[in-house]
Scaffold this motif. Sequence first.
Motif, PDB file in Angstrom:
ATOM      1  N   GLU A   1       0.832  -1.206   0.000  1.00  0.00           N
ATOM      2  CA  GLU A   1       0.000   0.000   0.000  1.00  0.00           C
ATOM      3  C   GLU A   1       0.872   1.263   0.000  1.00  0.00           C
ATOM      4  O   GLU A   1       0.513   2.263  -0.620  1.00  0.00           O
ATOM      5  CB  GLU A   1      -0.961  -0.029   1.201  1.00  0.00           C
ATOM      6  N   SER A   2       2.041   1.180   0.650  1.00  0.00           N
ATOM      7  CA  SER A   2       2.953   2.335   0.642  1.00  0.00           C
ATOM      8  C   SER A   2       3.511   2.573  -0.760  1.00  0.00           C
ATOM      9  O   SER A   2       3.712   3.721  -1.158  1.00  0.00           O
ATOM     10  CB  SER A   2       4.105   2.120   1.614  1.00  0.00           C
TER      11      SER A   2
ATOM     12  N   ALA B   1       1.892   1.895  -3.532  1.00  0.00           N
ATOM     13  CA  ALA B   1       0.768   2.499  -4.252  1.00  0.00           C
ATOM     14  C   ALA B   1       0.622   3.975  -3.884  1.00  0.00           C
ATOM     15  O   ALA B   1       0.418   4.821  -4.760  1.00  0.00           O
ATOM     16  CB  ALA B   1      -0.518   1.727  -3.968  1.00  0.00           C
ATOM     17  N   SER B   2       0.774   4.294  -2.594  1.00  0.00           N
ATOM     18  CA  SER B   2       0.671   5.692  -2.159  1.00  0.00           C
ATOM     19  C   SER B   2       1.759   6.533  -2.784  1.00  0.00           C
ATOM     20  O   SER B   2       1.521   7.673  -3.193  1.00  0.00           O
ATOM     21  CB  SER B   2       0.818   5.812  -0.638  1.00  0.00           C
ATOM     22  N   ALA B   3       2.983   5.981  -2.842  1.00  0.00           N
ATOM     23  CA  ALA B   3       4.097   6.746  -3.398  1.00  0.00           C
ATOM     24  C   ALA B   3       3.880   7.027  -4.883  1.00  0.00           C
ATOM     25  O   ALA B   3       4.318   8.045  -5.406  1.00  0.00           O
ATOM     26  CB  ALA B   3       5.401   5.991  -3.176  1.00  0.00           C
TER      27      ALA B   3
ATOM     28  N   GLY C   1       0.784   7.190  -6.202  1.00  0.00           N
ATOM     29  CA  GLY C   1      -0.402   8.048  -6.245  1.00  0.00           C
ATOM     30  C   GLY C   1      -1.659   7.197  -6.200  1.00  0.00           C
ATOM     31  O   GLY C   1      -1.863   6.351  -7.070  1.00  0.00           O
ATOM     32  N   LEU C   2      -2.506   7.438  -5.203  1.00  0.00           N
ATOM     33  CA  LEU C   2      -3.683   6.576  -5.031  1.00  0.00           C
ATOM     34  C   LEU C   2      -4.776   6.891  -6.047  1.00  0.00           C
ATOM     35  O   LEU C   2      -5.787   6.210  -6.106  1.00  0.00           O
ATOM     36  CB  LEU C   2      -4.225   6.696  -3.600  1.00  0.00           C
ATOM     37  N   ASP C   3      -4.550   7.946  -6.871  1.00  0.00           N
ATOM     38  CA  ASP C   3      -5.501   8.223  -7.950  1.00  0.00           C
ATOM     39  C   ASP C   3      -5.248   7.292  -9.134  1.00  0.00           C
ATOM     40  O   ASP C   3      -6.098   7.130 -10.000  1.00  0.00           O
ATOM     41  CB  ASP C   3      -5.384   9.674  -8.408  1.00  0.00           C
TER      42      ASP C   3
ATOM     43  N   LYS D   1       9.188   8.225  -4.018  1.00  0.00           N
ATOM     44  CA  LYS D   1       8.847   9.499  -3.369  1.00  0.00           C
ATOM     45  C   LYS D   1       9.740  10.617  -3.885  1.00  0.00           C
ATOM     46  O   LYS D   1       9.281  11.718  -4.146  1.00  0.00           O
ATOM     47  CB  LYS D   1       8.991   9.375  -1.848  1.00  0.00           C
TER      48      LYS D   1
ATOM     49  N   ASN E   1       7.684  14.125  -3.459  1.00  0.00           N
ATOM     50  CA  ASN E   1       7.013  14.144  -2.151  1.00  0.00           C
ATOM     51  C   ASN E   1       8.009  13.895  -1.018  1.00  0.00           C
ATOM     52  O   ASN E   1       8.505  12.836  -0.867  1.00  0.00           O
ATOM     53  CB  ASN E   1       5.914  13.073  -2.090  1.00  0.00           C
TER      54      ASN E   1
END
Lengths: 268, 323
Positions: free
Chosen positions: B219-220, B222-224, B226-228, B318, B323
């Motif tokens: 999940e990290s 995916a977040s890095a 972009g969850l869009d 990131k 980010n």
Amino acid sequence: MHLVVCAKQIPDPDTPPSAFKIDEASNSVIPAPGISPILSQFDGIAAEAALRIKEAGGDDAKVTVISMGADSARAAIKQVLAMGADEGVLLNDDAFEDGDSYTTAKVLASAIRELGDVDAVFCGRQAADWDMGQVGLLLAEELGWASAIIAKDISYADGNVSVQRVLTDGFETVQMALPAVMTVSNEFGEPRYPKLPQIMAAAKKTVTQYSAAELGLDAADVGASGSRLKIEKLFIPETDSNVEFMGGDTPQEQAAALVQRLQADKLI
Amino acid sequence: MSHNILVIGELDEGSASATTLELLAGASEIASGGNVSVTLLGVGASQAVGACAGANTAYASDDAQYDDFRGDQWISAIQSAVESETPDVILVAQSIVGRELGPRLSHKLGTAVAMDCVSISDVDGSIKATRPCFGGNAMATYGFSTSPAIATVRAKSFEVTEGGSGPTTSTELPAASQSRTEIIATEAATAEGLQIQDATVVVCGGRGLGDAEAFGEMESIASAIGLDKAAVGASRAAVDLGWYPPSQQVGLTGKVVTPDLYLAVAVSGASQHMAGCSGSKTIVGINRDEEANIWSFSRYGIIGDYKQVVPALIEELKKASGN
């Protein structure tokens, strides 16, 4: 109540890709040496679904397992009998060979009509060899019965079944009157594992065999000659084997190299 | 040879679904001058045909009863379009609708359907359908001895090359007839956010992760990214072990995903799994096994322990995204 489970014997889907071979001349799979064929897993789950309805329905309920296939398919029938089915039916005739989903459904429908008093049929959502997923529906159409596919849960009351189906983005429960055909998915849960006494008992259960003629079927209407869908070529796809491994002395360097490639390819 | 092709479309929140537009793009190519028609059923259908680029004629009914798919109701409506168009090819998506409609319609029309096809072509005037089988270990090409040839088609098998508009009018299909099945309850899946089948990047964890906690790291990733655009999936083995919800399962019996980027972490690449993701544009593997099957499908790979590689990857992603 009389419930039928349709069971198919297939090459073990866990055959490693290196042992998976096909015969291009006959468009068929060459059995991998030392790997026994198995009962298609979804059909085992369909059997579990039928047995749970039987157990909830009391003493007068009966489960018959039907398989169309070679003599070796008796092993698949015996497995479902060991799980708790009462009787087996083997549909075995050279004329049945190399058919399509339509001819398979036609033969199964003839056998179900021959049994006469069937209330519900349970099939796997698809056979784990050809993965077409249509015999259950075609069988329902042949018989003129209602159908519901990809079941996660099934319950019976007062001549109706409620079937919880798996959709792309959730579940829906449909209700229909029997007789009906249902196909069962892996979300239903694991099939029971027969113990030795049940396996022993299964050996004594009756398996009735039918040929095309005994079912009143013309050999020209079934198997390869009756098929509407013709397989023209079976092949092992070429895989993209030009993998580029990321170099670097540390995971950090490898990760940086990968991110650079993904950015260059506009993938991230 | 030219073909008359009927596409059975589906609505997605009142508009023609992405797969419907793909099927129309494919149909206009295969038709080579023949007529391409489309059916749409449900609220908004008669408006939605306007976006069906590639279709020459359209059939629609705005009857709200069609919004929840019931095979018998849809088939009656589609049969009237079939009678008008007399298509020699019918295409439908390999969706929850197509899985049921394909076989049932084929039986009603006295013909056959090839399910889950990834390619439809015209070879010397005959329609051929190619599809994976044996869990993706093999591919099979079929011909039809009856007409029309019906195929259910996997998402993203055809590319939508250009926009454009569809028919300005549609012939009205009859309102829904009585169904033999009654829908008594519906329940939405638990997964929130971007669905894996809609994501342009899928990060998939396999049995090699070793525990459920490791999915937090997926999940990290995916977040890095972009969850869009990124979502997390899991192999059947990981789902069966209870590490991740069944709604996120990628593979033959789970979801078939075709993202631009498929990042397979500690996934060996069994055939049944690859059947659910081999249509991805680019597959990247992270695996410590140099002999893993995943490399046969991968464009890029990192050989190493995910426990070391993944934190480094998250950091680099990131950095790259600022980010």
